[in-house]
Scaffold this motif. Structure first.
Motif, PDB file in Angstrom:
ATOM      1  N   GLU A 435     -29.002 -94.310  10.249  1.00 22.80           N
ATOM      2  CA  GLU A 435     -30.152 -94.222   9.349  1.00 22.80           C
ATOM      3  C   GLU A 435     -31.210 -95.278   9.648  1.00 22.80           C
ATOM      4  O   GLU A 435     -32.357 -95.173   9.187  1.00 22.80           O
ATOM      5  N   GLU A 436     -30.850 -96.308  10.434  1.00 19.37           N
ATOM      6  CA  GLU A 436     -31.813 -97.348  10.817  1.00 19.37           C
ATOM      7  C   GLU A 436     -32.586 -96.978  12.082  1.00 19.37           C
ATOM      8  O   GLU A 436     -33.532 -97.678  12.457  1.00 19.37           O
ATOM      9  N   TYR A 437     -32.211 -95.891  12.750  1.00 18.62           N
ATOM     10  CA  TYR A 437     -32.858 -95.502  14.006  1.00 18.62           C
ATOM     11  C   TYR A 437     -34.254 -94.935  13.741  1.00 18.62           C
ATOM     12  O   TYR A 437     -34.554 -94.417  12.663  1.00 18.62           O
ATOM     13  N   SER A 438     -35.089 -95.009  14.777  1.00 22.23           N
ATOM     14  CA  SER A 438     -36.393 -94.351  14.721  1.00 22.23           C
ATOM     15  C   SER A 438     -36.196 -92.838  14.817  1.00 22.23           C
ATOM     16  O   SER A 438     -35.111 -92.351  15.149  1.00 22.23           O
ATOM     17  N   GLY A 439     -37.270 -92.086  14.539  1.00 21.40           N
ATOM     18  CA  GLY A 439     -37.182 -90.632  14.625  1.00 21.40           C
ATOM     19  C   GLY A 439     -36.774 -90.167  16.004  1.00 21.40           C
ATOM     20  O   GLY A 439     -35.965 -89.237  16.161  1.00 21.40           O
ATOM     21  N   GLY A 440     -37.328 -90.806  17.051  1.00 14.20           N
ATOM     22  CA  GLY A 440     -36.978 -90.433  18.419  1.00 14.20           C
ATOM     23  C   GLY A 440     -35.536 -90.740  18.759  1.00 14.20           C
ATOM     24  O   GLY A 440     -34.865 -89.967  19.454  1.00 14.20           O
ATOM     25  N   GLN A 441     -35.038 -91.878  18.283  1.00 13.16           N
ATOM     26  CA  GLN A 441     -33.648 -92.237  18.556  1.00 13.16           C
ATOM     27  C   GLN A 441     -32.682 -91.272  17.871  1.00 13.16           C
ATOM     28  O   GLN A 441     -31.642 -90.930  18.418  1.00 13.16           O
ATOM     29  N   LYS A 442     -33.031 -90.810  16.670  1.00 11.99           N
ATOM     30  CA  LYS A 442     -32.176 -89.830  15.988  1.00 11.99           C
ATOM     31  C   LYS A 442     -32.127 -88.516  16.763  1.00 11.99           C
ATOM     32  O   LYS A 442     -31.072 -87.891  16.883  1.00 11.99           O
ATOM     33  N   LYS A 443     -33.288 -88.093  17.278  1.00  5.93           N
ATOM     34  CA  LYS A 443     -33.305 -86.874  18.081  1.00  5.93           C
ATOM     35  C   LYS A 443     -32.454 -87.033  19.339  1.00  5.93           C
ATOM     36  O   LYS A 443     -31.782 -86.095  19.790  1.00  5.93           O
ATOM     37  N   LYS A 444     -32.471 -88.211  19.933  1.00  5.07           N
ATOM     38  CA  LYS A 444     -31.665 -88.447  21.130  1.00  5.07           C
ATOM     39  C   LYS A 444     -30.172 -88.370  20.817  1.00  5.07           C
ATOM     40  O   LYS A 444     -29.375 -87.939  21.663  1.00  5.07           O
ATOM     41  N   VAL A 445     -29.791 -88.798  19.611  1.00  8.07           N
ATOM     42  CA  VAL A 445     -28.388 -88.669  19.192  1.00  8.07           C
ATOM     43  C   VAL A 445     -27.986 -87.192  19.184  1.00  8.07           C
ATOM     44  O   VAL A 445     -26.916 -86.821  19.688  1.00  8.07           O
ATOM     45  N   LEU A 446     -28.849 -86.332  18.631  1.00 10.21           N
ATOM     46  CA  LEU A 446     -28.549 -84.903  18.577  1.00 10.21           C
ATOM     47  C   LEU A 446     -28.459 -84.299  19.981  1.00 10.21           C
ATOM     48  O   LEU A 446     -27.572 -83.490  20.270  1.00 10.21           O
ATOM     49  N   ILE A 447     -29.397 -84.681  20.851  1.00 11.85           N
ATOM     50  CA  ILE A 447     -29.397 -84.133  22.207  1.00 11.85           C
ATOM     51  C   ILE A 447     -28.167 -84.614  22.980  1.00 11.85           C
ATOM     52  O   ILE A 447     -27.500 -83.825  23.666  1.00 11.85           O
ATOM     53  N   ALA A 448     -27.846 -85.919  22.872  1.00  8.08           N
ATOM     54  CA  ALA A 448     -26.683 -86.454  23.586  1.00  8.08           C
ATOM     55  C   ALA A 448     -25.399 -85.778  23.111  1.00  8.08           C
ATOM     56  O   ALA A 448     -24.509 -85.464  23.916  1.00  8.08           O
ATOM     57  N   ARG A 449     -25.291 -85.541  21.796  1.00  2.94           N
ATOM     58  CA  ARG A 449     -24.115 -84.830  21.279  1.00  2.94           C
ATOM     59  C   ARG A 449     -24.019 -83.423  21.868  1.00  2.94           C
ATOM     60  O   ARG A 449     -22.952 -82.974  22.304  1.00  2.94           O
ATOM     61  N   SER A 450     -25.158 -82.717  21.948  1.00  9.83           N
ATOM     62  CA  SER A 450     -25.160 -81.370  22.516  1.00  9.83           C
ATOM     63  C   SER A 450     -24.779 -81.388  23.995  1.00  9.83           C
ATOM     64  O   SER A 450     -24.066 -80.492  24.473  1.00  9.83           O
ATOM     65  N   LEU A 451     -25.238 -82.404  24.721  1.00  9.82           N
ATOM     66  CA  LEU A 451     -24.906 -82.494  26.151  1.00  9.82           C
ATOM     67  C   LEU A 451     -23.425 -82.763  26.364  1.00  9.82           C
ATOM     68  O   LEU A 451     -22.872 -82.443  27.427  1.00  9.82           O
ATOM     69  N   CYS A 452     -22.765 -83.356  25.371  1.00  6.75           N
ATOM     70  CA  CYS A 452     -21.328 -83.605  25.468  1.00  6.75           C
ATOM     71  C   CYS A 452     -20.507 -82.348  25.195  1.00  6.75           C
ATOM     72  O   CYS A 452     -19.307 -82.316  25.499  1.00  6.75           O
ATOM     73  N   GLU A 453     -21.135 -81.344  24.603  1.00  9.39           N
ATOM     74  CA  GLU A 453     -20.426 -80.133  24.215  1.00  9.39           C
ATOM     75  C   GLU A 453     -20.557 -79.073  25.312  1.00  9.39           C
ATOM     76  O   GLU A 453     -21.668 -78.699  25.685  1.00  9.39           O
ATOM     77  N   GLN A 454     -19.453 -78.610  25.807  1.00  6.23           N
ATOM     78  CA  GLN A 454     -19.490 -77.518  26.778  1.00  6.23           C
ATOM     79  C   GLN A 454     -19.692 -76.212  26.019  1.00  6.23           C
ATOM     80  O   GLN A 454     -18.919 -75.880  25.117  1.00  6.23           O
ATOM     81  N   ALA A 455     -20.726 -75.489  26.379  1.00  4.70           N
ATOM     82  CA  ALA A 455     -21.074 -74.284  25.630  1.00  4.70           C
ATOM     83  C   ALA A 455     -21.585 -73.207  26.581  1.00  4.70           C
ATOM     84  O   ALA A 455     -22.079 -73.494  27.672  1.00  4.70           O
ATOM     85  N   HIS A 456     -21.454 -71.958  26.126  1.00  6.05           N
ATOM     86  CA  HIS A 456     -22.047 -70.845  26.860  1.00  6.05           C
ATOM     87  C   HIS A 456     -23.534 -70.714  26.549  1.00  6.05           C
ATOM     88  O   HIS A 456     -24.328 -70.314  27.408  1.00  6.05           O
ATOM     89  N   LEU A 457     -23.898 -71.038  25.301  1.00  2.00           N
ATOM     90  CA  LEU A 457     -25.273 -70.869  24.843  1.00  2.00           C
ATOM     91  C   LEU A 457     -25.685 -72.102  24.047  1.00  2.00           C
ATOM     92  O   LEU A 457     -24.973 -72.524  23.126  1.00  2.00           O
ATOM     93  N   TYR A 458     -26.840 -72.664  24.406  1.00  2.00           N
ATOM     94  CA  TYR A 458     -27.384 -73.816  23.700  1.00  2.00           C
ATOM     95  C   TYR A 458     -28.567 -73.355  22.857  1.00  2.00           C
ATOM     96  O   TYR A 458     -29.506 -72.728  23.369  1.00  2.00           O
ATOM     97  N   LEU A 459     -28.518 -73.668  21.566  1.00  2.00           N
ATOM     98  CA  LEU A 459     -29.607 -73.367  20.642  1.00  2.00           C
ATOM     99  C   LEU A 459     -30.265 -74.688  20.252  1.00  2.00           C
ATOM    100  O   LEU A 459     -29.652 -75.512  19.567  1.00  2.00           O
ATOM    101  N   TRP A 460     -31.500 -74.902  20.688  1.00  2.00           N
ATOM    102  CA  TRP A 460     -32.208 -76.157  20.416  1.00  2.00           C
ATOM    103  C   TRP A 460     -33.474 -75.853  19.627  1.00  2.00           C
ATOM    104  O   TRP A 460     -34.343 -75.110  20.089  1.00  2.00           O
TER     105      TRP A 460
END
Length: 509
Positions: A435-460
């Motif tokens: 909750e202390e992160y900037s808006g950009g840092q929070k978005k990077k958390v979401l993207i990094a989590r998605s990159l860690c997930e092996q998936a057939h389809l990515y919805l961004w």
């Protein structure tokens, strides 16, 4: 025209590990259309707050003009927009507001609607109208493009192009190119100001980085040669000196005529050694001044799954509505097909149903329950056993530590943090709550989590909101290299042109 003069500015947050700004000095003119660029967490929004005198700092910020800040805080969102405007600027003049709204292609009837009912684009334009209706103020505009569709971004860029006297924070390259004439950048070690738009600044930076890399390689070679030459000169000098005063001097003392010659030879060899050492030290100093502001943009990795079926998603005659809007349909008769390797970008005006399509697909695949109040009719068919990774627009749910977040989603913490490091997270950020992160840092958390997930389809869903330009380029390179199957909502024109294999434009419903 006047100047804003920043002298020896130093600032840090209470309890922070290091300074946000340290002994920073520069000047900007108040007539400039100034873009403001830096990586996430470097202090762009903090600097705007310092100009607004919201924090204490060391040093001076001198200006003959007052500052005004976008976005305005809004507390009475249920009130009509005109009342909210009075809260933003109690001294506003109605005719000036109407003039600015006209330039922004906004009908005056928005003034009499509850502010909460306006779309994100309408709210942004109303705030910009209030901002530019004032006089004798230098305007601080903090990321106005977030949640704006592509058409609205182009309209706002055209509007700002006709204005002057503002400092604009944005990470949209096309948007910046369309409306600025100077650029202010926070580098790793300094702040600099250049004339031109984003593209000219980027080309200058690219050339400077290439020059410094080449110089660094040349100096490394020179230093190695100087080290070898200095070592040899030192050995020669020591040998000659020893023939004058050391063990070997007895050989030469038999001929007194050679003593002066040996002394002069020793002096010259010592001078040569010292000159080589001075040249080596100068080369080391010159080398140490290079590469300090080169942004390290490491390659990201992704391991998408490939489904045995070619068609991963098929939608036919889909209609989406919301009971909270009286059952009104926001999408009618929509259809599309996504195959392995497609990177499909949904575009259209705010409110036309782009995000709802992603949520409907996720619900159909069993990835999440159907959003409260959303009604879906028609056919949505996903391949059996499909795995989906979803990045939502909203980041408000991010709470607690990165370790807790990784555990919640069942992803490998080491890989998760390594990806965040590549996205320019410092190790000190790992100790903070999200909750202390900037808006950009929070978005990077979401993207990094998605990159860690092996998936057939990515919805961004608008993954680049608040994300800095360098990280956008990293994600571009990632998608082009690994070519995952992707369905995305995004309004960054440059990004879409680079990575999209198909663009689906949703018309007004």
């Amino acid at each position: 025209m006047s100047q804003i003069s920043v002298n020896h500015l130093t600032f840090y947050y209470d309890g922070s590990y290091d300074n946000i700004f340290e002994d920073v000095s520069f000047q900007i003119d108040t007539d400039w259309k100034l873009g403001f660029v830096a990586r996430n967490g470097r202090g762009k929004t903090t600097f705007l707050h310092l100009l607004m005198n919201r924090y204490e700092y060391r040093g001076t910020i001198a200006s003959a003009m007052e500052f005004d800040y976008f976005p305005y805080p809004v507390s009475g969102g249920a009130d009509d927009t005109l009342s909210v405007i009075g809260e933003m600027d109690p001294g506003y003049e109605f005719w000036k507001i109407c003039r600015e709204l006209s330039l922004l292609h906004v009908d005056e009837d928005v003034l009499y609607r509850p502010f909460d009912t306006l779309s994100n684009g309408e709210r942004t334009k109303v705030m910009l109208a209030v901002l530019f209706a004032g006089e004798n103020r230098f305007l601080l505009i903090d990321e106005p493009t977030n949640h704006l569709d592509m058409e609205a971004r182009e309209m706002v860029a055209d509007y700002l192009k006709r204005k002057k006297g503002f400092l604009l924070v944005s990470h949209d390259r096309s948007f910046l190119d369309g409306c600025i004439d100077h650029i202010l950048t926070i580098n790793k070690t300094n702040i600099e100001v250049q004339q031109g738009n984003f593209s000219s600044w980027w080309e200058n930076k690219r050339r400077q980085d290439e020059y410094e890399r080449a110089e660094n390689e040349r100096l490394k070679k020179d230093i190695r040669k100087l080290e070898a030459a200095s070592k040899q000169a030192r050995q020669w000098a020591d040998y000659v000196e020893s023939t004058k005063i050391g063990r070997k001097s007895g050989i030469h003392e038999k001929n007194i005529d050679t003593r002066a010659y040996i002394g002069e030879k020793s002096r010259r060899m010592q001078m040569r050694r010292k000159n080589l050492e001075r040249r080596q030290n100068r080369a080391l100093e010159e080398k140490s001044s290079l590469l300090k502001n080169i942004e390290t943009v490491e390659d990201l990795k992704l391991f998408p799954l490939r489904h045995h079926k070619d068609v991963l998603l098929r939608m036919e005659n889909v209609e989406i509505g919301y009971r909270t809007y009286g059952g009104r349909k926001i999408l009618h008769g929509f259809g599309m097909e996504i195959r392995n390797g497609d990177r499909v970008v949904l575009q259209g005006r705010n409110g036309c149903g782009k995000s709802s399509i992603l949520k409907a697909v996720l619900a159909a695949a069993g990835g999440m329950p159907e959003e409260n109040g959303m009604t879906v009719e028609g056919r949505i068919e996903t391949a059996a056993g499909i795995k989906i990774s979803y990045v939502p627009q909203d980041t408000s749910h991010l709470r607690g530590s990165l370790e807790e977040y990784a555990s919640l989603y069942g992803i490998e913490e080491t890989l998760f943090k390594a990806l965040l490091r590549k996205l320019d997270f410092s190790r000190t950020q790992f100790d903070k709550k999200m909750e202390e992160y900037s808006g950009g840092q929070k978005k990077k958390v979401l993207i990094a989590r998605s990159l860690c997930e092996q998936a057939h389809l990515y919805l961004w869903d608008e993954p680049l909101n608040f994300i800095d330009i360098f990280s956008r380029m990293q994600v571009e390179a990632l998608l082009l290299e690994y070519r995952p199957t992707l369905l995305m909502v995004e309004h960054d024109r440059k990004f879409v042109e680079m990575v999209g294999t198909e663009i689906i434009s949703l018309g007004e419903q």
